[in-house]
Design a protein around this motif. Structure first.
Motif, PDB file in Angstrom:
ATOM      1  N   PRO A   1      18.185  32.650 -11.896  1.00  0.00           N
ATOM      2  CA  PRO A   1      18.643  31.635 -10.947  1.00  0.00           C
ATOM      3  C   PRO A   1      18.095  30.275 -11.304  1.00  0.00           C
ATOM      4  O   PRO A   1      16.998  30.146 -11.832  1.00  0.00           O
ATOM      5  CB  PRO A   1      18.065  32.139  -9.617  1.00  0.00           C
ATOM      6  N   GLY A   2      18.868  29.233 -11.027  1.00  0.00           N
ATOM      7  CA  GLY A   2      18.425  27.880 -11.304  1.00  0.00           C
ATOM      8  C   GLY A   2      18.358  27.600 -12.776  1.00  0.00           C
ATOM      9  O   GLY A   2      17.321  27.294 -13.315  1.00  0.00           O
ATOM     10  N   ARG A   3      19.494  27.710 -13.488  1.00  0.00           N
ATOM     11  CA  ARG A   3      19.482  27.444 -14.928  1.00  0.00           C
ATOM     12  C   ARG A   3      19.128  26.003 -15.199  1.00  0.00           C
ATOM     13  O   ARG A   3      18.763  25.633 -16.279  1.00  0.00           O
ATOM     14  CB  ARG A   3      20.856  27.750 -15.537  1.00  0.00           C
ATOM     15  N   HIS A   4      19.308  25.124 -14.172  1.00  0.00           N
ATOM     16  CA  HIS A   4      18.785  23.770 -14.285  1.00  0.00           C
ATOM     17  C   HIS A   4      17.300  23.874 -13.958  1.00  0.00           C
ATOM     18  O   HIS A   4      16.919  24.561 -13.043  1.00  0.00           O
ATOM     19  CB  HIS A   4      19.471  22.844 -13.288  1.00  0.00           C
ATOM     20  N   ALA A   5      16.467  23.203 -14.654  1.00  0.00           N
ATOM     21  CA  ALA A   5      15.049  23.426 -14.543  1.00  0.00           C
ATOM     22  C   ALA A   5      14.495  23.268 -13.152  1.00  0.00           C
ATOM     23  O   ALA A   5      15.070  22.652 -12.315  1.00  0.00           O
ATOM     24  CB  ALA A   5      14.350  22.434 -15.430  1.00  0.00           C
TER      25      ALA A   5
ATOM     26  N   ARG B   1      12.372  11.322 -22.661  1.00  0.00           N
ATOM     27  CA  ARG B   1      12.188  11.295 -24.107  1.00  0.00           C
ATOM     28  C   ARG B   1      13.519  10.920 -24.755  1.00  0.00           C
ATOM     29  O   ARG B   1      13.563  10.164 -25.720  1.00  0.00           O
ATOM     30  CB  ARG B   1      11.704  12.659 -24.609  1.00  0.00           C
ATOM     31  N   ARG B   2      14.588  11.477 -24.232  1.00  0.00           N
ATOM     32  CA  ARG B   2      15.949  11.078 -24.601  1.00  0.00           C
ATOM     33  C   ARG B   2      16.728  10.915 -23.310  1.00  0.00           C
ATOM     34  O   ARG B   2      16.753  11.826 -22.483  1.00  0.00           O
ATOM     35  CB  ARG B   2      16.624  12.145 -25.474  1.00  0.00           C
ATOM     36  N   VAL B   3      17.365   9.780 -23.123  1.00  0.00           N
ATOM     37  CA  VAL B   3      18.132   9.554 -21.900  1.00  0.00           C
ATOM     38  C   VAL B   3      19.315  10.516 -21.877  1.00  0.00           C
ATOM     39  O   VAL B   3      20.088  10.565 -22.834  1.00  0.00           O
ATOM     40  CB  VAL B   3      18.628   8.096 -21.816  1.00  0.00           C
ATOM     41  N   PRO B   4      19.483  11.307 -20.811  1.00  0.00           N
ATOM     42  CA  PRO B   4      20.611  12.235 -20.755  1.00  0.00           C
ATOM     43  C   PRO B   4      21.941  11.488 -20.784  1.00  0.00           C
ATOM     44  O   PRO B   4      22.035  10.345 -20.326  1.00  0.00           O
ATOM     45  CB  PRO B   4      20.415  12.950 -19.407  1.00  0.00           C
ATOM     46  N   PRO B   5      22.993  12.108 -21.309  1.00  0.00           N
ATOM     47  CA  PRO B   5      24.316  11.475 -21.296  1.00  0.00           C
ATOM     48  C   PRO B   5      24.874  11.441 -19.878  1.00  0.00           C
ATOM     49  O   PRO B   5      24.387  12.164 -18.990  1.00  0.00           O
ATOM     50  CB  PRO B   5      25.150  12.398 -22.193  1.00  0.00           C
ATOM     51  N   PRO B   6      25.899  10.627 -19.628  1.00  0.00           N
ATOM     52  CA  PRO B   6      26.464  10.534 -18.275  1.00  0.00           C
ATOM     53  C   PRO B   6      26.863  11.879 -17.690  1.00  0.00           C
ATOM     54  O   PRO B   6      26.696  12.114 -16.483  1.00  0.00           O
ATOM     55  CB  PRO B   6      27.681   9.618 -18.477  1.00  0.00           C
ATOM     56  N   ILE B   7      27.379  12.797 -18.522  1.00  0.00           N
ATOM     57  CA  ILE B   7      27.823  14.084 -17.990  1.00  0.00           C
ATOM     58  C   ILE B   7      26.663  14.851 -17.368  1.00  0.00           C
ATOM     59  O   ILE B   7      26.856  15.646 -16.440  1.00  0.00           O
ATOM     60  CB  ILE B   7      28.500  14.923 -19.110  1.00  0.00           C
ATOM     61  N   GLY B   8      25.438  14.612 -17.842  1.00  0.00           N
ATOM     62  CA  GLY B   8      24.286  15.287 -17.256  1.00  0.00           C
ATOM     63  C   GLY B   8      24.091  14.902 -15.797  1.00  0.00           C
ATOM     64  O   GLY B   8      23.767  15.753 -14.956  1.00  0.00           O
ATOM     65  N   PHE B   9      24.294  13.633 -15.482  1.00  0.00           N
ATOM     66  CA  PHE B   9      24.135  13.175 -14.106  1.00  0.00           C
ATOM     67  C   PHE B   9      25.299  13.646 -13.237  1.00  0.00           C
ATOM     68  O   PHE B   9      25.117  13.947 -12.052  1.00  0.00           O
ATOM     69  CB  PHE B   9      24.011  11.654 -14.086  1.00  0.00           C
TER      70      PHE B   9
ATOM     71  N   GLY C   1      21.185  17.972 -14.486  1.00  0.00           N
ATOM     72  CA  GLY C   1      22.202  18.857 -15.032  1.00  0.00           C
ATOM     73  C   GLY C   1      21.565  19.897 -15.928  1.00  0.00           C
ATOM     74  O   GLY C   1      20.629  20.589 -15.552  1.00  0.00           O
ATOM     75  N   ARG C   2      22.077  19.990 -17.158  1.00  0.00           N
ATOM     76  CA  ARG C   2      21.523  20.953 -18.108  1.00  0.00           C
ATOM     77  C   ARG C   2      20.533  20.333 -19.084  1.00  0.00           C
ATOM     78  O   ARG C   2      20.067  20.992 -20.005  1.00  0.00           O
ATOM     79  CB  ARG C   2      22.669  21.610 -18.890  1.00  0.00           C
ATOM     80  N   HIS C   3      20.248  19.063 -18.892  1.00  0.00           N
ATOM     81  CA  HIS C   3      19.272  18.380 -19.741  1.00  0.00           C
ATOM     82  C   HIS C   3      17.878  18.666 -19.201  1.00  0.00           C
ATOM     83  O   HIS C   3      17.571  18.391 -18.036  1.00  0.00           O
ATOM     84  CB  HIS C   3      19.545  16.875 -19.746  1.00  0.00           C
ATOM     85  N   ILE C   4      17.012  19.216 -20.034  1.00  0.00           N
ATOM     86  CA  ILE C   4      15.666  19.607 -19.621  1.00  0.00           C
ATOM     87  C   ILE C   4      14.647  19.076 -20.629  1.00  0.00           C
ATOM     88  O   ILE C   4      14.851  19.209 -21.836  1.00  0.00           O
ATOM     89  CB  ILE C   4      15.529  21.140 -19.533  1.00  0.00           C
ATOM     90  N   GLU C   5      13.587  18.491 -20.129  1.00  0.00           N
ATOM     91  CA  GLU C   5      12.456  18.088 -20.960  1.00  0.00           C
ATOM     92  C   GLU C   5      11.175  18.613 -20.312  1.00  0.00           C
ATOM     93  O   GLU C   5      10.957  18.416 -19.115  1.00  0.00           O
ATOM     94  CB  GLU C   5      12.377  16.558 -21.083  1.00  0.00           C
TER      95      GLU C   5
END
Length: 242
Positions: free
Chosen positions: A217-221, A111-119, A41-45
């Motif tokens: 494009p591709g705001r998700h990493a 490093r931090r587990v993404p929240p459910p909404i990320g998946f 999703g929008r979670h990026i590390e």
């Protein structure tokens, strides 16, 4: 099997552009530079490690060209129904030899587990067919377990709850019984939203973790490298000249 949404030539161009940005960030005297990318999703590390003449890798703040470039590559490697990779590693050694590894199905070490909404957002942006959603991904997203073909044929959904067949009619003046232990059953649990799951940190994450989404494009990493060739599980190491 569907093809990546970006052509091979474009993926090669994006891969090399990210590699050049990594080398610029490494500075003079580098002997190895490595980028690690994890995203749903929008979670990026993103981690960028540079080894000097002593061969010891040290963290360097990844520039926007690396973070955004990997995001565009991840989006460009999406294949309808198959999804795209979640974790990737990009290694470069002098004079410019590189390897890329992409993993679409194995959970990376967050490093931090993404929240459910990320998946959930991941499946909205990069939809996967049921057979390509791993069990760990389902659990993180709060989805029910997958139903095997045998269970589907037997009419049994997840958790062993029997399904009433079309020709099976409830007795007169008697409502169909509720699911065992369900919210409508006597003494059953009420429906509550569970707490979001977060990882534990031995130390705070570096300041470059979870940068704002790119406007491109591709705001998700995304990650550099070549798209999988062959079967559905061929996201593997790729090598080639820088």
């Amino acid at each position: 099997m569907s093809e990546p949404v970006a052509g091979q030539a474009e993926l090669d161009r994006m891969t090399k552009a990210v590699g050049r940005a990594m080398v610029r960030a490494a500075g003079p005297g580098w002997t190895r530079v490595r980028a690690e990318y994890r995203s749903v999703g929008r979670h990026i590390e993103v981690d960028l490690l540079v080894a000097g003449p002593d061969g010891v890798p040290r963290p360097v703040r990844p520039p926007a060209e690396v973070v955004d470039g990997l995001g565009r590559l991840r989006a460009g490697m999406y294949r309808p129904g198959r999804g795209t990779w979640i974790g990737a590693v990009y290694d470069i050694e002098p004079p410019g030899t590189f390897t890329c590894e992409f993993e679409p199905d194995v959970e990376p070490t967050w490093r931090r587990v993404p929240p459910p909404i990320g998946f959930v957002d991941e499946l909205r942006a990069f939809a996967r067919s049921e057979e390509f959603i791993p069990d760990w991904f389902r659990a993180r997203a709060g989805m029910p377990p997958a139903v095997s073909a045998e269970a589907q044929a037997a009419g049994t959904p997840p958790q062993g709850i029997p399904v009433q067949q079309p020709n099976q009619v409830a007795p007169p003046h008697q409502a169909a019984p509720p699911f065992p232990g369900g919210p409508s059953a006597p003494g059953g649990p009420s429906i509550q939203e569970g707490p979001r799951q977060v990882g534990r940190h031995a130390a705070p994450p570096p300041p470059w973790e979870n940068p704002p989404p790119s406007g491109g494009p591709g705001r998700h990493a995304a990650r550099p490298g070549r798209p999988p060739q062959g079967g559905p599980h061929t996201f593997g190491p790729q090598t080639g000249p820088q």
